[in-house]
Design an enzyme around this catalytic site. Structure first.
Site, PDB file in Angstrom:
ATOM      1  N   CYS A 123       0.646  -1.179  -0.313  1.00 44.31           N
ATOM      2  CA  CYS A 123      -0.023   0.004   0.154  1.00 44.31           C
ATOM      3  C   CYS A 123       0.829   1.310  -0.124  1.00 44.31           C
ATOM      4  O   CYS A 123       1.792   1.366   0.723  1.00 44.31           O
ATOM      5  CB  CYS A 123      -1.111  -0.005   1.269  1.00 44.31           C
ATOM      6  N   LYS A 162       1.479  -9.655  -0.408  1.00 42.10           N
ATOM      7  CA  LYS A 162       1.391  -8.966  -1.501  1.00 42.10           C
ATOM      8  C   LYS A 162       2.341  -7.655  -1.517  1.00 42.10           C
ATOM      9  O   LYS A 162       2.051  -6.785  -0.446  1.00 42.10           O
ATOM     10  CB  LYS A 162      -0.124  -8.427  -2.036  1.00 42.10           C
TER      11      LYS A 162
HETATM   12  C1  FMN Z   1      -9.308   1.049  -6.187  1.00 45.42           C
HETATM   13  C2  FMN Z   1      -8.026  -0.034  -5.857  1.00 45.42           C
HETATM   14  C3  FMN Z   1      -8.172  -0.373  -4.453  1.00 45.42           C
HETATM   15  C4  FMN Z   1      -6.928  -1.387  -4.105  1.00 45.42           C
HETATM   16  N1  FMN Z   1      -6.702  -1.849  -2.755  1.00 45.42           N
HETATM   17  C5  FMN Z   1      -5.729  -2.587  -2.440  1.00 45.42           C
HETATM   18  C6  FMN Z   1      -5.799  -3.297  -1.182  1.00 45.42           C
HETATM   19  O1  FMN Z   1      -6.763  -3.074  -0.493  1.00 45.42           O
HETATM   20  N2  FMN Z   1      -4.699  -4.115  -0.990  1.00 45.42           N
HETATM   21  C7  FMN Z   1      -3.836  -4.617  -1.991  1.00 45.42           C
HETATM   22  O2  FMN Z   1      -2.902  -5.291  -1.746  1.00 45.42           O
HETATM   23  N3  FMN Z   1      -3.678  -4.021  -3.344  1.00 45.42           N
HETATM   24  C8  FMN Z   1      -4.881  -2.908  -3.457  1.00 45.42           C
HETATM   25  N4  FMN Z   1      -5.013  -2.452  -4.804  1.00 45.42           N
HETATM   26  C9  FMN Z   1      -3.820  -2.828  -5.789  1.00 45.42           C
HETATM   27  C10 FMN Z   1      -4.378  -4.004  -6.716  1.00 45.42           C
HETATM   28  O3  FMN Z   1      -4.530  -5.171  -5.770  1.00 45.42           O
HETATM   29  C11 FMN Z   1      -3.525  -4.427  -7.750  1.00 45.42           C
HETATM   30  O4  FMN Z   1      -2.355  -4.731  -7.303  1.00 45.42           O
HETATM   31  C12 FMN Z   1      -2.960  -3.031  -8.635  1.00 45.42           C
HETATM   32  O5  FMN Z   1      -4.559  -2.216  -9.102  1.00 45.42           O
HETATM   33  C13 FMN Z   1      -2.224  -3.327  -9.858  1.00 45.42           C
HETATM   34  O6  FMN Z   1      -3.111  -4.048 -10.746  1.00 45.42           O
HETATM   35  P1  FMN Z   1      -3.993  -3.484 -12.245  1.00 45.42           P
HETATM   36  O7  FMN Z   1      -2.891  -2.632 -12.834  1.00 45.42           O
HETATM   37  O8  FMN Z   1      -4.553  -4.765 -12.542  1.00 45.42           O
HETATM   38  O9  FMN Z   1      -4.980  -2.829 -11.498  1.00 45.42           O
HETATM   39  C14 FMN Z   1      -5.970  -1.667  -5.088  1.00 45.42           C
HETATM   40  C15 FMN Z   1      -6.027  -1.226  -6.482  1.00 45.42           C
HETATM   41  C16 FMN Z   1      -7.347  -0.441  -6.811  1.00 45.42           C
HETATM   42  C17 FMN Z   1      -7.325   0.209  -8.102  1.00 45.42           C
END
Ligand code: FMN
Length: 360
Positions: A123, A162
């Site tokens: 995060c 993660k």
């Molecule tokens: C709205 C939003 C909220 C997210 N909340 C979390 C979270 O609570 N915990 C976490 O490990 N990653 C969180 N992420 C990251 C995603 O799990 C992911 O790793 C990241 O968006 C990259 O993938 P993408 O490019 O396919 O979106 C969040 C991403 C978005 C867009």
């Protein structure tokens, strides 16, 4: 009704079709597909996770939950760890940085039904990193190891992490950290291929993710970041860069993307693109589930942003978007659905939303 694939394990593929990717195992769990739905703050609540499972996701996860909140308040723990019997296997994601508190919080997650407990090491948001948690914890190798060791000792279920690649491009530490965490018993690692400094900008670096896979010996590594194409995901698994993929923003407003990725990584099939009505019907199923689960007032409010994503590319989308903010009841939502359906698809078709932020 939507054209959702029948849920079920990949092993239930039609005769003659073999799963195209090896099964993904995390601890004792063999996932039905090597496709994990990302934790997403404010989004991956129980209705979201349930629909994702119905569409074949191998694993879903809560949004990140502050360990301090679940440890200090049983009522908060109940509300935050809203895990249903229909969800298994499901992971609960914690954020925090104190070994003892994290161990206790992990036990509470398991008591509420979590099959896996995940630690958020990625995060990037200031209010989290200021406390030394999320991406900030991952900078402190020794403390991260101590936290994970305490969590692994505390619970009988797999503990996973993660993480991002590192704090910035000069301090990429994901391979070394993953290897150290494997040694203390972490059961799987998901890597978001960006650094904390990048937040959500730029492209995820899958070569760096593959370096993490090469650094660990036994545990699976899942790749996260810009998963947008089932074919590319399949190639990355086939090449041995990762053992599975994490789908996040790619499925927002587009449930069929999840379904198609599951299908491609399972039987190798490529279903036809959904029609406008099919896409909308699946979106509607999710809105209704939110209203059923959270109650009319909260459910409708939570549904609004998903409605906005679903109507992108719809004819007259700008006008319809203005109406979303006024939707207050199930009846309003039903009426808007009919208006969207009647408006139909615009000349460009559905457009993926552009996101600039998140929490992981
Ligand atoms: C709205 C939003 C909220 C997210 N909340 C979390 C979270 O609570 N915990 C976490 O490990 N990653 C969180 N992420 C990251 C995603 O799990 C992911 O790793 C990241 O968006 C990259 O993938 P993408 O490019 O396919 O979106 C969040 C991403 C978005 C867009």
């Amino acid at each position: 009704m939507p054209t959702a694939l029948a849920p079920g394990p990949i092993g239930s593929a039609p005769a003659g079709r073999r799963p195209t990717t090896p099964a993904l195992r995390i601890g004792p769990h063999t996932l039905a597909a090597p496709v994990v739905v990302a934790p997403m703050a404010g989004l991956t609540d129980r209705p979201f996770r349930r629909l994702a499972r119905e569409l074949g996701a191998g694993l879903t996860c809560t949004e990140m939950i502050a360990a301090a909140a679940v440890v200090r308040s049983p009522a908060a723990a109940r509300a935050l760890l809203d895990l249903g019997p229909e969800e298994h296997p499901v992971a609960a994601q914690l954020v925090g940085g104190d070994p003892q508190m994290m161990a206790e919080a992990a036990q509470i997650c398991v008591a509420h039904g979590a099959d896996l407990v995940d630690l958020n090491l990625g995060c990037p948001v200031p209010k989290v990193v200021r406390l030394g948690s999320g991406a900030a914890l991952a900078r402190d190798h020794a403390r991260t190891v101590a936290v994970l060791a305490a969590m692994v000792r505390a619970v009988p279920v797999p503990v996973t992490v993660k993480m991002r690649l590192g704090w910035d491009e000069r301090t990429i530490n994901a391979p070394e950290l993953a290897r150290a965490l494997e040694d203390v018993g972490v059961a799987a690692v998901a890597v978001h291929g960006r650094t904390r400094s990048q937040a959500y900008r730029g492209e995820a670096d899958w070569r760096q993710i593959a370096r993490v896979r090469a650094a660990v010996r036994r545990i699976p590594v899942l790749g996260s970041g810009d998963v947008r194409d089932p074919e590319v995901a399949a190639q990355r698994i086939a090449r041995g860069d990762v053992d599975g993929v994490v789908v996040a923003r790619g499925m927002l407003g587009d449930w069929h993307f999840l379904e198609h990725t599951v299908r491609r990584l399972g039987t190798g099939g490529s279903p036809p693109a959904p029609t406008f009505a099919e896409r909308l019907a699946l979106a509607r199923r999710h809105w209704d589930a939110m209203v059923d689960h959270h109650g009319e007032r909260l459910g409708v409010r939570r549904a609004r942003k998903f409605v906005v994503w679903a109507i992108r590319g719809c004819a007259g989308a700008a006008r319809l978007r203005q109406q979303v903010a006024t939707v207050d009841s199930r009846e309003d939502l039903d009426r808007l659905y009919e208006l969207i359906l009647a408006a139909g698809e615009g000349p460009l078709g559905w457009q993926r939303p552009v996101f600039t932020s998140g929490e992981g």
